[in-house]
Design a protein around this motif. Structure first.
Motif, short mmCIF file in Angstrom:
data_model
loop_
_atom_site.label_atom_id
_atom_site.label_comp_id
_atom_site.label_asym_id
_atom_site.label_seq_id
_atom_site.Cartn_x
_atom_site.Cartn_y
_atom_site.Cartn_z
N ILE A 1 0.87 -1.18 0.00
CA ILE A 1 0.00 0.00 0.00
C ILE A 1 0.90 1.22 0.00
O ILE A 1 1.57 1.51 0.98
N LYS A 2 0.94 1.92 -1.11
CA LYS A 2 1.81 3.09 -1.21
C LYS A 2 1.19 4.32 -0.56
O LYS A 2 1.86 5.07 0.12
N LYS A 3 -0.11 4.55 -0.78
CA LYS A 3 -0.77 5.67 -0.14
C LYS A 3 -2.24 5.33 0.11
O LYS A 3 -2.79 4.44 -0.51
N GLY A 4 -2.83 6.07 1.02
CA GLY A 4 -4.22 5.84 1.39
C GLY A 4 -4.45 6.32 2.80
O GLY A 4 -3.69 7.15 3.31
N LYS A 5 -5.47 5.79 3.43
CA LYS A 5 -5.71 6.16 4.83
C LYS A 5 -6.38 5.00 5.55
O LYS A 5 -7.01 4.13 4.95
N ILE A 6 -6.19 5.02 6.87
CA ILE A 6 -6.83 4.04 7.74
C ILE A 6 -7.75 4.82 8.65
O ILE A 6 -7.34 5.76 9.32
N SER A 7 -9.03 4.45 8.65
CA SER A 7 -10.03 5.10 9.50
C SER A 7 -10.35 4.16 10.65
O SER A 7 -10.73 3.01 10.44
N ILE A 8 -10.18 4.66 11.87
CA ILE A 8 -10.46 3.86 13.07
C ILE A 8 -11.79 4.34 13.63
O ILE A 8 -11.96 5.52 13.93
N ARG A 9 -12.73 3.42 13.76
CA ARG A 9 -14.02 3.72 14.36
C ARG A 9 -14.17 2.85 15.59
O ARG A 9 -13.30 2.06 15.90
N THR A 10 -15.28 2.98 16.29
CA THR A 10 -15.43 2.27 17.57
C THR A 10 -15.53 0.75 17.42
O THR A 10 -15.19 0.02 18.33
N GLU B 1 -14.17 9.30 14.99
CA GLU B 1 -13.38 8.57 14.02
C GLU B 1 -12.00 9.20 14.00
O GLU B 1 -11.84 10.40 14.11
N GLN B 2 -10.99 8.37 13.86
CA GLN B 2 -9.61 8.84 13.79
C GLN B 2 -9.02 8.35 12.47
O GLN B 2 -9.27 7.23 12.05
N HIS B 3 -8.23 9.20 11.81
CA HIS B 3 -7.63 8.84 10.52
C HIS B 3 -6.11 8.77 10.64
O HIS B 3 -5.50 9.61 11.30
N ILE B 4 -5.54 7.77 9.99
CA ILE B 4 -4.08 7.67 9.85
C ILE B 4 -3.81 7.71 8.35
O ILE B 4 -4.29 6.87 7.59
N HIS B 5 -3.09 8.73 7.90
CA HIS B 5 -2.80 8.88 6.48
C HIS B 5 -1.51 8.15 6.13
O HIS B 5 -0.50 8.32 6.79
N LEU B 6 -1.59 7.30 5.11
CA LEU B 6 -0.45 6.51 4.68
C LEU B 6 0.25 7.22 3.52
O LEU B 6 -0.38 7.63 2.57
N LYS B 7 1.56 7.34 3.62
CA LYS B 7 2.34 8.02 2.57
C LYS B 7 3.40 7.12 2.04
O LYS B 7 3.88 6.24 2.63
#
Length: 134
Positions: A73-82, A128-134
């Protein structure tokens, strides 16, 4: 203008709105008419493709440890929910169900050699919390 010309213009405008929806990537359209008689055309977007992302979820007492292999996975995001984590990339998405509810804000996020480790505290939370992948 006579009535036939008005009707023709009306149908051309509806047709143009439908074609505009299709040209934006829609796989279909939803047509509805409100109580005033106005026609609404809403595009139906395609579902994102499910992608293969290796992961592991470990219930470690009062926290949950999620490891995600993001080497491909080169780029994208991970969304953390409950109750789940959603890995989104330009090629598609992966839904990861969590065994219990967690606080969406991670305790820690570490990456080593393309393996992302997310530690989540169990509990009731919102948002919701986001982690951006680079």
């Amino acid at each position: 203008m006579d009535r036939d010309e008005d009707l023709e213009k009306y149908f051309y405008s509806v047709f143009n709105r439908m074609m505009s929806a299709f040209s934006s990537g829609a796989v279909g359209v939803k047509i509805s008419i409100d109580p005033e008689g106005n026609v609404h055309i809403d595009p139906i977007k395609p579902r994102k493709r499910k992608i293969y992302v290796p992961y592991e979820v470990v219930d470690a007492g009062n926290e949950i440890v999620v490891t995600v292999d993001r080497r491909n996975i080169k780029k994208g995001k991970i969304s953390i929910r409950t109750d789940h984590i959603l890995v989104e990339t330009p090629k598609g998405e992966r839904y990861i169900k969590l065994p219990s509810t967690v606080l969406p804000s991670p305790e820690s996020v570490e990456e080593r050699n393309g393996i992302l480790e997310i530690v989540l505290k169990k509990g009731e939370g919102q948002g919701e919390q986001h982690i951006h992948l680079k």
